[in-house]
Design an enzyme around this catalytic site. Structure first.
Site, PDB file in Angstrom:
ATOM      1  N   ASP A   1      -2.740   7.299  10.076  1.00 59.05           N
ATOM      2  CA  ASP A   1      -2.821   5.982  10.716  1.00 59.05           C
ATOM      3  C   ASP A   1      -1.483   5.499  11.285  1.00 59.05           C
ATOM      4  OD1 ASP A   1      -1.423   5.435   8.414  1.00 59.05           O
ATOM      5  OD2 ASP A   1      -2.933   4.112   7.534  1.00 59.05           O
TER       6      ASP A   1
ATOM      7  N   SER B   1       0.818  -1.221   0.000  1.00 57.08           N
ATOM      8  CA  SER B   1       0.000   0.000   0.000  1.00 57.08           C
ATOM      9  C   SER B   1       0.849   1.266   0.000  1.00 57.08           C
ATOM     10  CB  SER B   1      -0.923   0.002   1.216  1.00 57.08           C
ATOM     11  OG  SER B   1      -0.170  -0.132   2.415  1.00 57.08           O
TER      12      SER B   1
ATOM     13  N   HIS C   1       1.019   5.152   6.876  1.00 60.43           N
ATOM     14  CA  HIS C   1       1.102   5.770   5.549  1.00 60.43           C
ATOM     15  C   HIS C   1       1.475   7.247   5.655  1.00 60.43           C
ATOM     16  CE1 HIS C   1      -1.595   2.250   4.943  1.00 60.43           C
ATOM     17  NE2 HIS C   1      -0.819   2.099   3.874  1.00 60.43           N
TER      18      HIS C   1
END
Length: 728
Positions: free
Chosen positions: A201, A25, A204
Site C-alpha cells: 500500500d 499501525s 507499510h
C-alpha cells in the site's frame, strides 16, 4: 553482524520480561514480527485499532501493543502511568508515531508544530523511564508515494523527514546531560529506503523488512545477555582472563628484551665501524659479523609473534573492527575458484623428481585445496549442499595425505625416535596453543589440528608397537608384509568399533586431562562428530602408501620423466576408470538432498574421488612431471592459512567476515587477504625457527626441554582450573 535468534533462544533471553509497543499501525507490524520470534504460530488478527496483548506463560513473557497512533495527551498519560509506578513498568518500550498526525491534519504546518509541543512534553517521561528500562523511539519510515491511496496522499517523504528531524532534535537534546538516553531506532528507516517499493500500500513495510527490524531489535536487547558469537552488535568487550594477561605480559617482556638486545648490538656495531688508516689511506675491515645467537632468535621470534597476536586480538576480540554476515551466491564462490585455477596454471614448472605424490606435487595439492577451502568459508558456501560435499572430500584428502606421508616416512626411514615425534607435534600444535591462550578458545575449537595430531599419534603407535616392521626388515622376508597388513587390519577394527560405540569413545576422551583438550561447550560430541566424519580416510592413506611402496620396490611402476605409470593399455584403462569414478562421485554429491544422510556415506566413499584424482594426476607422465609453483607456495603454509583464517580473515570465530575498510567490499577483501597471507607465512617461519630451538636433536637437551614443556602445560591446566572456578 546479526544473530538469527531461534524461538528457544528468544524465550531464554526474554524470560520474565515485559515489553510494550506503543504507537500506530507501523508499530503494530513490528509488534507482530517481534512476537513471532517467540511464537511463530501467532496470527495477525483482532482489532487493528485497539490494544493487542500477548503472553507466553511457559517463559513468563508479556508483550503488549498499545494503540496510540498520535503523539498526544493520551500517549503522554500512558507513559506517565509507568513513571509514577501505578502500573507494571516494561523492561523494553518501543514507541513511535507521526503518519496519523500528518493524515488527520492534511499535512499542515500546524500539525508539525503541535507534534513538536507534544513530543517535548513526553521527552522527560521517556528519559525517566530510560533510567530503568530500554526505551526506543522508532523513526518514521519513508513511504512509496506512487502506491499511496487518495486518503494518504498528504503523507509525503518531505513531511516524514520534518517530523523525524523534530523527534531526533528534541529527544537527543533532552538527554544530552543525562546518562539515561532514549535510543533512536533508525535502522527501520534505512531498511525501508531499500524495500518500501515492495509495499502493498506504499505505507507499510513488506514482511521480510518487518522481520529484519524485529530481529535487529532482538539483537539489540539479547546480545548482551546471550552473547552469541555471530552477534557483533551491542555486546561488551569480554574481560581479559588471567591467562591472557600473563600472555600479554610475556610478549611485552619479549618485545622489550629484543629491543634492548638490538640496541646493544647496534652500539657494538658502531664501535666496530671501519675507520681509515691514515698511513695507507685504506679502510680497515671490521671483524666478520657473528651469526645470530639462540637467545636473539628466540626473542626475535616471540617479538614478532607478540605483534601478530596483538593484531589477532584487535581483529576478533576487541570492538575495533567491524564484522559482517556471510551471504552466499554462486558467483561469489565460483568466480574466485576459476580465477585462482587459471592463475595456478600460469606458474607451471618441472618437478625435481617424477615419483607418484612427490613433494612438489603434494605441496601443490595442499595449496589449491586450501585456497578452495578459504573461498568456501568466506563465501558461506556451506549452505549449498553439493559444494559442502566436495569440500568434505578436500578435508578428507588432507587426512589421506597425513596417513600417506607419515606411514611412508616411518616405513622407509624406520625412525621412531622422540625427536621426530615431538618435532611433528610442535609444528602442528604451536600456533593453536598460542591462539588458545591469546583468544581464550578451547583446543577443540580449532578442530583440524586435534584431528591430524591424534591421527599422527595413532599412525605412530600402530607402527611402533611390537613387532616393529619397516621396509628394510620386510625386504628380507615377505612374511613381514603380512605382519604389517595384520597390524592395519587391527587398526581398522579399532576404528570400526569406536565409530559405532559413541559411549566408549566419549568415555576415553572425557578422561582428565584429555577432556581439557577435546571438550567443546562442556562435552566431546563435536570431537566425536569430526573424528567420525573422516574415520577411514587416514587408514586408506596408510594402505595406499603400503601398496604403492611395495609396487615401487618390485619395479612394477614406470616413474621416469614423461613415462606413463603403467603400460599404455593398462594406463588408458585405469585413466578411464578414474575419470568415470571421479565424475560419478561428483554427480552423487551434487544430487545429495540431505546433509545427515550424505555425511553417513561420506567416510566410506570419499576415498573414491581421492584415489581417482591421484591416478588422473600421476598416470600420464607429462602431467606427473610438472607442478604449479603458485599452488605449492600456498601448500607450504596451508596449516597456518587454515588456522589464521579463523580470526584475521573471517571474524567472530569464522561466523562472519572481517571488515577493515567499511563501505568498500572489494578493497577490504584485497587488503585483509594480503595481511592474512603475509601473517600466515611469517608464522610458518616463526614456527620453524622455534621448532629447532625448543626441540633440539641432542637427547639430553631434548629431555630437559620436554620437562619444561610438561611444566608449562601443567601450569596452564592449573590456571585454567582457577579461571573456570572464578567464572562459576
Amino acid at each position: 553482524m546479526m544473530h538469527k535468534y531461534k524461538n528457544s533462544e528468544a524465550k531464554n533471553c526474554l524470560i520474565d520480561k515485559y515489553i510494550a509497543f506503543v504507537g500506530d499501525s507501523r508499530i503494530r507490524q513490528l509488534f507482530y514480527s517481534f512476537v513471532k520470534l517467540i511464537n511463530p504460530q501467532v496470527k495477525e488478527e483482532g482489532n487493528k485499532h485497539g490494544n493487542i496483548p500477548f503472553e507466553d506463560k511457559s517463559a513468563s513473557i508479556k508483550v503488549d501493543f498499545l494503540w496510540y497512533p498520535e503523539v498526544n495527551g493520551s500517549m503522554r498519560q500512558c507513559i506517565k502511568t509507568w513513571t509514577e509506578g501505578s502500573a507494571a513498568k516494561p523492561h523494553i518500550i518501543v514507541a513511535g508515531a507521526a503518519t496519523w498526525s500528518i493524515k488527520i491534519h492534511n499535512g499542515s504546518n500546524e500539525a508539525l508544530a503541535q507534534y513538536k509541543v507534544n513530543i517535548t512534553s513526553i521527552a522527560p517521561l521517556l528519559e525517566k523511564l530510560a533510567k530503568s528500562s530500554d526505551v526506543y523511539w522508532v523513526l518514521q519510515d519513508p513511504v512509496y508515494e506512487d502506491l499511496l491511496s487518495e486518503s494518504r496522499k498528504m503523507i509525503t517523504n518531505k513531511k516524514i523527514d520534518a517530523f523525524n528531524e523534530v523527534a531526533v532534535r528534541i529527544l537527543n537534546s533532552s538527554s544530552r546531560n543525562s546518562k539515561a538516553k532514549v535510543k533512536m531506532f533508525s535502522v527501520s528507516k534505512l531498511i525501508a529506503q531499500e524495500t518500501i517499493m515492495k509495499s502493498s500500500d506504499g505505507l507499510h513495510l513488506p514482511e521480510s523488512s518487518r522481520e529484519m527490524n524485529a530481529m535487529i531489535l532482538m539483537n539489540v536487547w539479547c546480545n548482551k545477555i546471550m552473547k552469541p558469537i555471530d552477534g557483533s552488535c551491542c555486546q561488551p568487550q569480554p574481560p581479559l582472563t588471567l591467562i591472557q594477561k600473563l600472555a600479554f605480559f610475556f610478549f611485552t617482556l619479549s618485545i622489550i628484551g629484543y629491543l634492548i638486545l638490538n640496541l646493544i648490538h647496534r652500539n657494538n656495531h658502531r664501535k666496530n665501524k671501519p675507520c681509515t688508516d691514515l698511513e695507507s689511506g685504506e679502510e680497515k675491515k671490521p671483524a666478520i659479523n657473528t651469526p645470530i645467537s639462540t637467545l636473539e632468535l628466540l626473542l626475535q621470534s616471540f617479538c614478532k609473534l607478540g605483534l601478530i597476536m596483538a593484531y589477532f586480538y584487535l581483529c576478533d576480540r576487541a570492538n575495533l573492527f567491524m564484522k559482517e554476515n556471510k551471504f552466499y551466491t554462486h558467483s561469489f564462490f565460483f568466480i574466485p575458484i576459476i580465477y585462482i585455477l587459471v592463475l595456478g596454471f600460469f606458474y607451471t614448472e618441472n618437478t625435481k623428481e617424477t615419483k607418484v605424490l612427490n613433494r612438489e606435487q603434494t605441496d601443490e595439492w595442499k595449496g589449491w585445496m586450501q585456497l578452495v577451502i578459504l573461498i568456501y568459508h568466506i563465501s558461506g558456501a556451506s549452505t549449498f549442499l553439493p559444494v559442502y560435499m566436495h569440500i568434505r572430500v578436500l578435508v578428507a584428502a588432507y587426512l589421506f595425505q597425513t596417513g600417506y606421508g607419515h606411514f611412508s616416512y616411518f616405513w622407509i626411514k624406520g625412525d621412531f625416535g622422540v625427536y621426530r615425534v615431538f618435532q611433528v607435534l610442535f609444528r602442528l600444535n604451536f600456533l593453536v596453543v598460542v591462539l588458545c591462550i591469546v583468544m581464550d578458545r578451547p583446543y577443540q575449537f580449532y578442530y583440524f589440528v586435534p584431528l591430524v595430531t591424534v591421527w599422527f599419534m595413532i599412525i605412530y603407535v600402530t607402527l611402533v608397537v611390537w613387532p616393529q616392521i619397516v621396509q628394510k626388515k620386510a625386504n628380507g622376508n615377505c612374511f613381514w608384509h603380512f605382519g604389517l597388513l595384520l597390524k592395519l587390519i587391527c587398526l581398522l577394527m579399532c576404528i570400526y568399533f569406536l565409530s559405532y560405540s559413541q559411549g566408549a569413545f566419549e568415555k576415553i576422551f572425557s578422561l582428565w586431562p584429555l577432556s581439557k583438550c577435546f571438550e567443546l561447550n562442556g562435552n566431546v560430541y563435536e570431537w566425536w562428530f569430526r573424528w567420525k566424519l573422516d574415520r577411514y580416510v587416514v587408514f586408506h592413506g596408510m594402505l595406499f602408501a603400503f601398496i604403492y611402496l611395495a609396487l615401487q620396490k618390485r619395479q612394477v611402476l614406470s616413474e621416469g620423466k614423461g613415462e606413463p605409470l603403467f603400460s599404455n593399455r593398462v594406463s588408458n584403462v585405469l585413466l578411464f576408470i578414474s575419470v568415470v569414478s571421479f565424475l560419478t562421485y561428483s554427480i552423487w554429491a551434487s544430487s545429495c538432498k540431505n546433509k545427515t544422510e550424505c555425511n553417513e556415506l561420506h567416510p566410506s566413499v570419499s576415498v573414491v574421488q581421492i584415489l581417482a584424482f591421484i591416478l588422473i594426476r600421476n598416470i600420464p607422465g607429462y602431467i606427473r612431471s610438472v607442478y604449479s609453483s603458485f599452488f605449492a607456495w600456498f601448500g607450504k603454509i596451508s596449516l597456518e592459512l587454515f588456522i589464521c583464517q579463523y580470526h584475521i580473515w573471517l571474524a567472530a570465530d569464522t561466523k562472519g567476515i572481517l571488515v577493515l575498510i567499511p563501505g568498500y567490499p572489494m578493497l577490504n577483501i584485497i587488503v585483509s587477504t594480503f595481511i592474512f597471507v603475509c601473517v600466515a607465512h611469517e608464522i610458518s617461519q616463526i614456527t620453524n625457527d622455534l621448532a629447532q630451538i625448543v626441540i633440539p636433536k641432542d637427547n639430553a637437551t631434548l629431555l630437559k626441554r620436554l620437562l619444561c614443556i610438561a611444566g608449562f602445560f601443567s601450569g596452564l591446566l592449573f590456571l585454567s582450573a582457577v579461571q573456570d572456578q572464578s567464572r562459576h
